[in-house]
Write a protein that holds these residues in place. Structure first.
Motif, PDB file in Angstrom:
ATOM      1  N   ALA B 204      26.003  24.235  -7.310  1.00 20.98           N
ATOM      2  CA  ALA B 204      24.679  24.209  -6.702  1.00 20.98           C
ATOM      3  C   ALA B 204      24.509  23.086  -5.694  1.00 20.98           C
ATOM      4  N   ALA B 205      25.433  22.122  -5.672  1.00 17.22           N
ATOM      5  CA  ALA B 205      25.263  20.999  -4.750  1.00 17.22           C
ATOM      6  C   ALA B 205      26.600  20.644  -4.125  1.00 17.22           C
ATOM      7  N   SER B 206      26.545  20.103  -2.925  1.00 18.20           N
ATOM      8  CA  SER B 206      27.763  19.905  -2.156  1.00 18.20           C
ATOM      9  C   SER B 206      28.416  18.558  -2.396  1.00 18.20           C
ATOM     10  N   GLY B 207      27.726  17.646  -3.081  1.00 21.17           N
ATOM     11  CA  GLY B 207      28.317  16.340  -3.311  1.00 21.17           C
ATOM     12  C   GLY B 207      28.229  15.423  -2.115  1.00 21.17           C
ATOM     13  N   GLY B 208      27.068  15.390  -1.487  1.00 20.40           N
ATOM     14  CA  GLY B 208      26.862  14.424  -0.412  1.00 20.40           C
ATOM     15  C   GLY B 208      26.730  15.059   0.952  1.00 20.40           C
ATOM     16  N   ALA B 209      26.000  14.353   1.819  1.00 22.49           N
ATOM     17  CA  ALA B 209      25.718  14.889   3.154  1.00 22.49           C
ATOM     18  C   ALA B 209      26.975  14.958   4.006  1.00 22.49           C
ATOM     19  N   SER B 210      27.933  14.043   3.739  1.00 26.68           N
ATOM     20  CA  SER B 210      29.115  14.011   4.600  1.00 26.68           C
ATOM     21  C   SER B 210      29.994  15.250   4.410  1.00 26.68           C
ATOM     22  N   GLN B 211      29.731  16.025   3.347  1.00 26.68           N
ATOM     23  CA  GLN B 211      30.465  17.278   3.187  1.00 26.68           C
ATOM     24  C   GLN B 211      30.026  18.316   4.216  1.00 26.68           C
ATOM     25  N   ILE B 212      28.864  18.131   4.786  1.00 28.48           N
ATOM     26  CA  ILE B 212      28.309  19.145   5.697  1.00 28.48           C
ATOM     27  C   ILE B 212      28.302  18.633   7.136  1.00 28.48           C
ATOM     28  N   ILE B 213      27.841  17.408   7.327  1.00 30.15           N
ATOM     29  CA  ILE B 213      27.716  16.865   8.687  1.00 30.15           C
ATOM     30  C   ILE B 213      28.296  15.455   8.691  1.00 30.15           C
ATOM     31  N   PRO B 214      28.717  14.963   9.859  1.00 33.47           N
ATOM     32  CA  PRO B 214      29.241  13.591   9.896  1.00 33.47           C
ATOM     33  C   PRO B 214      28.141  12.570   9.630  1.00 33.47           C
ATOM     34  N   VAL B 215      28.444  11.620   8.741  1.00 36.62           N
ATOM     35  CA  VAL B 215      27.458  10.596   8.376  1.00 36.62           C
ATOM     36  C   VAL B 215      27.882   9.270   8.986  1.00 36.62           C
ATOM     37  N   ASP B 216      26.948   8.595   9.652  1.00 35.87           N
ATOM     38  CA  ASP B 216      27.286   7.363  10.349  1.00 35.87           C
ATOM     39  C   ASP B 216      26.933   6.122   9.549  1.00 35.87           C
ATOM     40  N   VAL B 217      25.765   6.158   8.896  1.00 35.92           N
ATOM     41  CA  VAL B 217      25.330   4.988   8.151  1.00 35.92           C
ATOM     42  C   VAL B 217      24.955   5.449   6.754  1.00 35.92           C
ATOM     43  N   ILE B 218      25.337   4.667   5.745  1.00 36.97           N
ATOM     44  CA  ILE B 218      24.894   4.996   4.397  1.00 36.97           C
ATOM     45  C   ILE B 218      24.092   3.831   3.843  1.00 36.97           C
ATOM     46  N   VAL B 219      23.090   4.182   3.054  1.00 34.72           N
ATOM     47  CA  VAL B 219      22.282   3.162   2.404  1.00 34.72           C
ATOM     48  C   VAL B 219      22.414   3.382   0.904  1.00 34.72           C
ATOM     49  N   PRO B 220      23.255   2.595   0.221  1.00 35.98           N
ATOM     50  CA  PRO B 220      23.431   2.807  -1.212  1.00 35.98           C
ATOM     51  C   PRO B 220      22.158   2.461  -1.971  1.00 35.98           C
ATOM     52  N   GLY B 221      22.132   2.900  -3.221  1.00 30.95           N
ATOM     53  CA  GLY B 221      20.961   2.639  -4.051  1.00 30.95           C
ATOM     54  C   GLY B 221      20.540   3.909  -4.733  1.00 30.95           C
ATOM     55  N   CYS B 222      19.784   3.768  -5.824  1.00 32.99           N
ATOM     56  CA  CYS B 222      19.316   4.963  -6.523  1.00 32.99           C
ATOM     57  C   CYS B 222      17.944   4.674  -7.094  1.00 32.99           C
ATOM     58  N   PRO B 223      16.922   4.763  -6.312  1.00 32.25           N
ATOM     59  CA  PRO B 223      16.918   4.972  -4.861  1.00 32.25           C
ATOM     60  C   PRO B 223      17.038   3.640  -4.123  1.00 32.25           C
ATOM     61  N   PRO B 224      17.459   3.655  -2.858  1.00 35.54           N
ATOM     62  CA  PRO B 224      17.443   2.424  -2.080  1.00 35.54           C
ATOM     63  C   PRO B 224      16.007   2.010  -1.795  1.00 35.54           C
ATOM     64  N   PRO B 225      15.680   0.740  -1.962  1.00 37.52           N
ATOM     65  CA  PRO B 225      14.297   0.333  -1.697  1.00 37.52           C
ATOM     66  C   PRO B 225      13.993   0.409  -0.202  1.00 37.52           C
ATOM     67  N   PRO B 226      12.716   0.416   0.166  1.00 39.27           N
ATOM     68  CA  PRO B 226      12.342   0.595   1.583  1.00 39.27           C
ATOM     69  C   PRO B 226      13.050  -0.383   2.511  1.00 39.27           C
ATOM     70  N   LEU B 227      13.197  -1.638   2.057  1.00 36.20           N
ATOM     71  CA  LEU B 227      13.820  -2.619   2.945  1.00 36.20           C
ATOM     72  C   LEU B 227      15.277  -2.271   3.213  1.00 36.20           C
ATOM     73  N   ALA B 228      15.954  -1.677   2.229  1.00 37.50           N
ATOM     74  CA  ALA B 228      17.337  -1.286   2.446  1.00 37.50           C
ATOM     75  C   ALA B 228      17.411  -0.151   3.465  1.00 37.50           C
ATOM     76  N   ILE B 229      16.473   0.794   3.369  1.00 40.19           N
ATOM     77  CA  ILE B 229      16.443   1.893   4.349  1.00 40.19           C
ATOM     78  C   ILE B 229      16.165   1.326   5.733  1.00 40.19           C
ATOM     79  N   LEU B 230      15.235   0.365   5.769  1.00 40.92           N
ATOM     80  CA  LEU B 230      14.903  -0.271   7.044  1.00 40.92           C
ATOM     81  C   LEU B 230      16.143  -0.952   7.622  1.00 40.92           C
ATOM     82  N   HIS B 231      16.904  -1.597   6.755  1.00 42.04           N
ATOM     83  CA  HIS B 231      18.141  -2.234   7.204  1.00 42.04           C
ATOM     84  C   HIS B 231      19.090  -1.204   7.804  1.00 42.04           C
ATOM     85  N   GLY B 232      19.164  -0.034   7.157  1.00 36.62           N
ATOM     86  CA  GLY B 232      20.011   1.040   7.683  1.00 36.62           C
ATOM     87  C   GLY B 232      19.602   1.452   9.084  1.00 36.62           C
TER      88      GLY B 232
END
Lengths: 715, 257, 540
Positions: B204-232
């Motif tokens: 039911a799931a592909s195991g990440g966005a990079s399986q479908i499209i090229p990913v340039d930046v990743i923001v780890p976390g579960c979930p990443p806090p807003p500041l981490a996304i902002l950093h991305g």
């Protein structure tokens, strides 16, 4: 005289056209009919141009009729304006007929069509050049019957018969009213020649004048499709063959306007502000109701028919203003109002013919004229779409197209009510101005809908998907009319003096100098027409800019107020055109320059990530106009019928059907009660038919008795 | 209406000073596990065993933590653990995509300082969605940094993807990526979008966005806090350097910069 | 005295139920009690099912909790329709067994409470390949049009980690529409929305202006949580239980843990019970603050949105400060909690929530006097009580429509029976009623938190370790959005044999279309926001 010869040639051509359909065979029938029709139209264009621009005149005497004077033909410049418009419409429509009629060949008799078509053309011209009531009325009847038969041409269709019947019945009622009006007007002189009527007009008492006004105005209003006598229009247009629809909307309704102008401004001019106000209000209301119903329509021909009511309303409002201004002693403003009305009439005829012929082309290409089933035509029929777009922009009154010029003039004239003395008349003008402004706004909505839903987006039916561009035979009339739209739009300063020539004999005052002052030709001459302060105003507006480069008159001007405190309104579609062209060119160049290094890629419209969009996910015409329908619910009562719901398992609905039953508010309020009354009366009368000879003998006896008593009582 | 204006004025400015100044308010970020130098192999093994996503790895002198694989189960922290992984309080976590060489090359200046962002939920648990939504709240107010959301990918520079890409979202994700004009960047936020998270790769799931499209930046976390996304996002415009996703036993525990 | 009598009468309910069953069903439907009369199993032949379910829902006023489908080891199918009422009545499991050969069961969607069965049946049809005879619409529910025909992922033979080749559907494919009117069209919204929103698709059928029919399509985010959890160890499945819906992670984690605790007979220490209650209420408070932010945002009331967003972020920060995670992940575990809340943190939480509750009250007060805001919510998106009952709506949405059903009251868990509180409820069922319920519940959550924080019992925070048994149990928890039911079957070795989640959003999304019909286009986002539902939670 050249004009006499040309008119004779025209009638002979019509006669040939009536016969030619039976002589030619196969594909040739429609070609011959188209050729003769357009040739006749060219003759009419030529003769009317001679009358309008040259010094030519036309006058002919036929034969005397009993004691009612002599049957005479004559054409003044007012007739010539209508003749020119008639020719301008008949020329492309005849060309279009050549292509359009092909689909009826073999099924309906094209020869029969030729007879009716040319009889109609001849009778229309005859109406316009009749110089006495008898020939006028004979031609009028001929026209009514010919147009009825043409609407009913596809006689095998049930709805044609009904629509044709309604049209004929209403038309005849109008004719009766007009005949009575003529008889009232002739009363003293005993002559029905127009000259005699004109002469006796002043001596009529006020009551008689009112009666004459009401009878003639509402009599002719039937033909012009004015409120409340407009029911036949939206019925007749959709069922008539498309070329006949074009003639109906672009020529025949004009005859109603001609009648009103000829009768109430020329033969028996109205006095006092009353009649003018009535005409003004009827006009503005017709305009608003017309455009409201047009806006909520999705069937193109019916939509255009409602829009005809709107445009006739605007013209009539102009006439009403002219009557009021003339009767209250403002001849120049009256002349401007009449020019506005005539200008709008010409414009309406041109763009309405364009839109009808365009509709015909679209229907031929896509197999439907239901906007909810069209869509995407612009890609498949690019030429037709461009011409249609010009028509749409014109009718939506957007500058620099022709509709804008005349609507601007009409609205500005209505605003001149400030110069009137009576407060109550001012109020009438204010209301009518507001109605007209609302109409203009709705017209944009309405025709934005027509083009956006019909020509843009995704095709909503198989027919629209497979639509094919028509050949040049069908496109040339469109091109012709589109060019006319543009020319009438960008050259108002040349059109207005010509119209002024037609108006001056009625208003006895020329408006040309006031409307299109000669700024650039000779600055010295204008001094006598315009005070210095006005000229200073224009210079502030920048009127002298480009006086070296642009020849002739560029501005249409309305001004009022005192010398020291002038209020000036001016517009120029020709300059607008130039400005648009320059701006577009600059944008194009800048865009080319900026994007010279960038690759342009085209992709499908963003669909929110859906698998794909399908036609039912795009706005429909009904959906687009639904806000209008909701807002004007109180007036329109579009009678959105009940939803019927089909469901399984109690809650799961498998179908929701919404049924519309459209009833025109005017029909409902004005026409239905008398029709119902007549029906009841007929039902009562039917009971008299018992089927026994004795009973009928008794009726005869009773009737005789009644007549005898009546005779004794009266004489 | 005046009440609201007054209320707004009375509340004053709450916006963070980041990226000019570090944000030190408590609770803006859960922090992240850090590589630990440990003496005993048993201790290291316990930590490795406790980690459900193999983010903790044994290394010489202790354990290394690959933050990209962390799903914040906090099991290396809690639950009667005697040895716990050290924890740093940073939030500048964004880094180049898993194909680091390619993303680093692509992250060369392609944009000015302003970005238009299209968010796409490809099956996220909605915590990522919620954190991304916080970027618009007065605390983070990403507009002040020239970052805007756009309704359509046609105008977007950045596609912000969360979630492991469920089957039904594969097509929309691909369509959105294709609809974006070049130059375009993809930022994958959260463990799910990076490697599938707890959902992994399944029917039911592909195991990440990079399986479908090229990913340039990743923001780890579960979930990443807003500041981490902002950093991305700041990483995309080149205003901040990327973080080091793997912390080794010898690395210093970082404080918010 | 009256109270006492009623209690006595209801305490003997299993007997009364047995009496009722004897009178009506003896010989037709088998009955047995389990777990000290807490569970009543009715073995029902296929043909009796509709009548039995109608009897349970209409006559006895039981409510459908969930439909559990199992493929039995011996072959064949076991369907359990689970009903509940309150703590004094047992759970009722109406069981239907099917042989491998016949996969046809009568659909219950035609019953008066049929809509509440509707989606459960559609789900079972898609995932298990069962056929519900007489169901108005099956297929294309969880699995969309590109899913291959005849592949049913929840069947035992299906490998959760295989890759399924999706089909290319017919290029002319379109979802079924029902409105037939001249000029009718459909307005597609999603699956990718124009803001930070979860993926779902809505097709609004209209002839312009008012929406005649809303056709939602969900499960864009179906991650097969129940399938990939099968065969996994408990601690692994706990991660899934928490993370399929991040904004209600604690509630779902708690429900999962309660199911494990019931199976293994683990006693949860009082301190853990109290703290679980605190965290559940903290999550509710934050969730409701987020919904209120969404509602303010949908009406474009900028300052109110900002105020609510500040509250939401403050709660997130507070949570993070207290338990090291902004969304309460990794906190609950079978037997208790994974970390304690020290005294100072308790005080911090108690004080901060008091302040936040006051801010929420002030915001509510201001919103109540903003007429432009109320105009957009009042009498918009109405769900009638009757519909709310028949669709089996749960949580704040149901309570705004006059159905004051709350698992915390009906089937108390954690420490909820140790305190008294009144479930807020409204009658109107419109957007404003929902907003009021969200506000009242949020304030009540803050009060409940304070109550428990100021008197946390001392003691351990975790009970005995898990010792697996082969058994199944159902746990019910009032998640922020309403009742959630987690049903779990464990194997001997402590792996999960079958896991079934019925989240509250699943029930409430079903009723969403009721609110979003016969309203103007521009009200749609507001109605959507006033439901505040989660797709991740619904889709699993």
């Amino acid at each position: 005289m050249l004009t006499v010869q040309l008119f004779s040639a025209f009638f002979i051509l019509c006669a040939i056209g009536a016969v030619a359909g039976f002589v030619a065979a196969g594909r040739w029938i429609s070609i011959v009919l188209a050729a003769i029709g357009s040739l006749s139209a060219l003759v009419i264009l030529a003769v009317s141009a001679l009358l309008l621009i040259g010094d030519a005149s036309f006058r002919a005497e036929l034969w005397p009729v009993l004691s009612l004077g002599t049957m005479k033909l004559a054409a003044d410049r007012l007739s010539a304006v209508f003749l020119f418009v008639t020719g301008l419409v008949f020329l492309p429509v005849s060309l279009f007929s050549g292509v359009y009629l092909e689909k009826h060949r073999g099924h309906y008799s094209l020869g029969y069509f030729g007879v009716l078509y040319h009889a109609l053309f001849a009778s229309i011209v005859l109406i316009l050049i009749a110089d006495d009531a008898v020939s006028f009325l004979i031609a009028w009847e001929l026209m009514s019957i010919a147009s009825y038969l043409l609407v009913n041409f596809e006689y095998e269709r049930e709805e044609s018969s009904h629509a044709g019947f309604v049209m004929l019945a209403m038309s005849e009622a109008g004719t009766v009213a007009v005949i009575i009006a003529f008889m009232l007007a002739m009363d003293r002189t005993g002559s029905l020649e127009f000259g005699a009527l004109r002469a006796s007009a002043a001596s009529a008492t006020q009551e008689v004048s009112w009666a004459i006004f009401l009878l003639s105005f509402f009599g002719f209003a039937v033909k012009a499709g004015l409120l409340p006598l407009n029911s036949w229009l939206p019925l007749a247009h959709p069922v008539a063959p498309t070329n006949v629809s074009a003639i109906l909307s672009a020529v025949i309704v004009n005859l109603g306007i001609y009648g009103i102008m000829r009768f109430n401004l020329d033969l028996h001019p109205t006095t006092g502000a009353g009649p003018g106000s009535i005409v003004l209000i009827v006009g503005s209301l017709s305009a608003l109701i017309g455009i409201l119903y047009a806006t909520v329509q999705a069937e193109m021909k019916r939509l255009l028919a409602h829009s005809t009511i709107e445009n006739m309303g605007i013209i009539t409002a102009g006439i009403g203003a002219a009557m009021t201004f003339k009767a209250t002693g403002h001849p120049v403003v009256a002349a401007i109002a009449m020019i506005a009305a005539l200008y709008h009439l010409a414009n309406h005829s041109v763009y309405k013919a364009l839109l009808f012929v365009g509709t015909g082309a679209v229907e031929a290409g896509a197999g439907t004229r239901d906007l909810d089933r069209l869509g995407g035509i612009a890609r498949r029929m690019p030429w037709t779409s461009v011409f249609f777009l010009i028509g749409v922009l014109s009718i939506a009154a957007l500058p620099p197209f022709n509709g804008f010029v005349s609507e601007w003039l009409t609205l500005q004239t209505v605003l001149r009510s400030a110069e009137l003395a009576s407060t109550s008349i001012k109020v009438v003008f204010a209301i009518s101005g507001a109605l007209l402004a609302l109409t203009a706004g709705l017209a944009v909505t309405c025709f934005a809908k027509v083009f956006a839903m019909g020509f843009l987006g995704m095709p909503r039916s198989d027919g629209a998907t497979q639509a094919k561009e028509s050949n040049w035979g069908a496109r040339s009339p469109l091109a012709l009319l589109a060019v006319a739209c543009i020319l009438l739009g960008v050259l108002p300063t040349y059109v207005i003096p010509v119209l002024d020539g037609a108006v001056t004999p009625i208003t006895h005052e020329s408006a040309s100098a006031a409307l299109v002052p000669p700024f650039f030709s000779t600055m010295a001459q204008q001094q006598e027409n315009l005070p210095a302060k006005f000229i200073a105003e224009f210079h502030d507006l920048g009127a002298q800019v480009g006086s070296a480069a642009l020849p002739g008159r560029g501005l249409v001007v309305l001004h009022r107020g005192e010398e020291q405190n002038p209020v000036v309104f001016a517009m120029s579609t020709s300059y607008t055109l130039v400005t648009f062209a320059v701006i577009l060119a600059i944008i194009f160049i800048v865009f080319q320059f900026l994007s010279r290094r960038q690759a342009l890629s085209r992709g499908p419209a963003w669909d929110g990530g859906l698998r794909h969009l399908w036609p039912a996910t795009t706005y429909t015409a009904t959906g687009f106009s639904n806000p209008v329908r909701v807002i004007f619910d109180a007036i329109l009562q579009p009678a959105a019928g009940e939803d019927s719901v089909e469901a399984v398992a109690r809650h799961f609905r498998t179908a929701i059907r919404r049924n519309y039953a459209e009833v025109h508010i005017v029909d409902q309020l004005v026409l239905d009660p008398p029709v119902r009354g007549l029906r009841t009366l007929a039902a009562v009368a039917r009971k008299m038919h018992v089927g026994h000879v004795n009973a009928y003998a008794a009726y005869v006896l009773l009737a005789m008795l009644f007549v005898l008593i009546l005779g004794v009582g009266v004489f | 209406m005046a009440n609201w204006v007054l209320k707004g004025l009375r509340t004053g400015i709450r916006t963070t000073g980041y990226p000019s100044r570090p944000e030190r308010a408590a609770g803006v970020s859960p922090g992240r596990p850090h590589g630990a130098s440990l003496n005993s192999i048993e201790q290291a093994d316990t930590l490795v065993e406790r980690c459900p996503t193999r983010a903790i790895e044994r290394q010489e002198g202790g354990v290394a933590v690959d933050h990209r694989r962390c799903v914040y189960c906090l099991r290396c922290q809690r639950d009667g653990m005697e040895t716990v992984a050290p924890w740093d309080a940073s939030y500048e976590w964004a880094t180049e995509g898993l194909d680091e060489a390619a993303s680093a090359k692509k992250l060369q200046r392609a944009f000015g300082r302003s970005l238009h962002i299209r968010f796409l939920d490809a099956g996220a648990c909605s915590a990522c969605v919620s954190e991304a939504r916080q970027l618009n709240n007065p605390y983070y107010n990403m507009h002040r940094l020239g970052l805007f959301t756009t309704p359509t990918p046609r105008n977007a520079d950045v596609l912000l993807v969360s979630g492991p890409v469920s089957d039904a979202m594969r097509l929309p994700l691909r369509k959105a990526y294709e609809a974006m004009p070049a130059p375009k960047r993809v930022v994958a936020i959260g463990a799910c979008a990076i490697f599938g998270g707890v959902f992994g790769s399944s029917f039911a799931a592909s195991g990440g966005a990079s399986q479908i499209i090229p990913v340039d930046v990743i923001v780890p976390g579960c979930p990443p806090p807003p500041l981490a996304i902002l950093h991305g996002l700041l990483l995309v415009v080149g205003r901040k350097p990327p973080a080091q996703p793997v912390s080794r036993p010898s690395d210093q525990v970082m404080e918010p910069a | 005295m009256v109270m006492l009598e009623r209690r006595v009468e209801q305490a003997s309910f299993p007997e009364r139920l047995a009496e009722l069953w004897r009178r009506k069903w003896k010989g037709r439907v088998g009955a047995a009690f389990e777990r000290d009369g807490q569970i009543c199993r009715l073995q029902c032949p296929t043909k009796e099912l509709p009548e039995l379910c109608q009897w349970l829902t209409c006559d006895l006023r039981f409510v459908l909790a969930t439909l559990i489908v199992e493929e039995e080891r011996a072959g064949g199918w076991l369907l359990q329709y689970v009903f509940y009422k309150d703590s004094d009545t047992p759970w009722i499991y109406a069981e239907v067994r099917l042989s491998t050969l016949s996969q046809v069961i009568p659909s219950l969607s035609g019953l008066p409470d049929g809509p509440s069965f509707d989606w459960h049946e559609r789900e079972a049809e898609d995932l298990f390949g069962l056929t519900f005879e007489g169901h108005p619409r099956l297929g294309e529910f969880v699995l969309h049009e590109d899913w291959p025909e005849g592949v049913n992922p929840m069947q035992r033979g299906f490998d959760a980690h295989q890759h399924v080749e999706l089909r290319h559907p017919d290029p002319r494919w379109k979802p079924p529409t029902v409105v037939e009117a001249p000029g009718a069209f459909a307005m597609p919204i999603g699956p990718i929305f124009s803001d930070f929103a979860e993926s779902a698709h809505f097709l609004l059928e209209t002839v312009g202006e008012d929406v005649i029919r809303t056709i939602p399509r969900f499960f864009y985010k179906y991650r097969g949580v129940e399938k990939i959890g099968e065969g996994q160890m408990l601690d692994r499945v706990l991660l899934l239980a928490e993370r399929f819906s991040g904004t209600s992670a604690f509630a779902h984690g708690l429900a999962f843990c309660q199911a494990v605790e019931t199976i293994c007979g683990i006693e949860v220490p009082p301190r853990a019970c109290a703290l679980r209650t605190v965290f559940a209420e903290l999550e509710r408070l934050r969730h409701h603050a987020a919904v209120i932010t969404g509602i303010c945002n949908s009406t474009a009331l900028a300052v109110a949105t900002a105020q609510a967003a500040l509250i939401e972020e403050d709660l997130l920060r507070l949570t993070c400060e207290a338990v090291q995670h902004r969304y309460l992940f990794g906190l609950v575990k079978p037997g208790g909690l994974s970390c304690d809340l020290p005294e100072d943190k308790c005080n911090l939480l108690a004080e901060s929530t008091a302040i936040i509750a006051a801010r929420l009250r002030a915001l509510h007060q201001m919103l109540r006097y903003s007429s432009s805001f109320l105009d957009r919510l009042e009498e918009v998106g109405i769900v009638s009580t009757e519909k709310a009952v028949s669709y089996g709506l749960v949580g704040p949405i149901a309570r705004a429509s006059g159905v004051s059903r709350d698992i915390r009251k009906l089937l108390p868990y954690a420490a909820y029976n140790a305190t008294h509180f009144v479930v807020p409820s409204e009658q109107e069922g419109d957007g404003y009623a929902r907003l009021r319920v969200f506000f009242h519940e949020a304030e009540q959550s803050a009060a409940l938190m304070r109550h428990f924080l100021l008197s946390v019992p001392e003691g351990p925070i975790c009970g005995a370790a898990v010792s697996a048994r082969a058994d199944a149990a159902l746990a019910a928890v009032e998640a922020p959005q309403g009742a959630t039911f987690h049903w779990l079957r464990l194997n001997e070795d402590g792996t999960v044999a079958r896991y079934h989640i019925t989240p509250p959003s699943f029930a409430n999304w079903h009723g969403f279309h009721l609110a979003a019909e016969n309203f103007a286009f521009q009200d749609f986002p507001i109605i959507l926001a006033s439901f505040g539902l989660s797709n991740a939670e619904c889709d699993r």
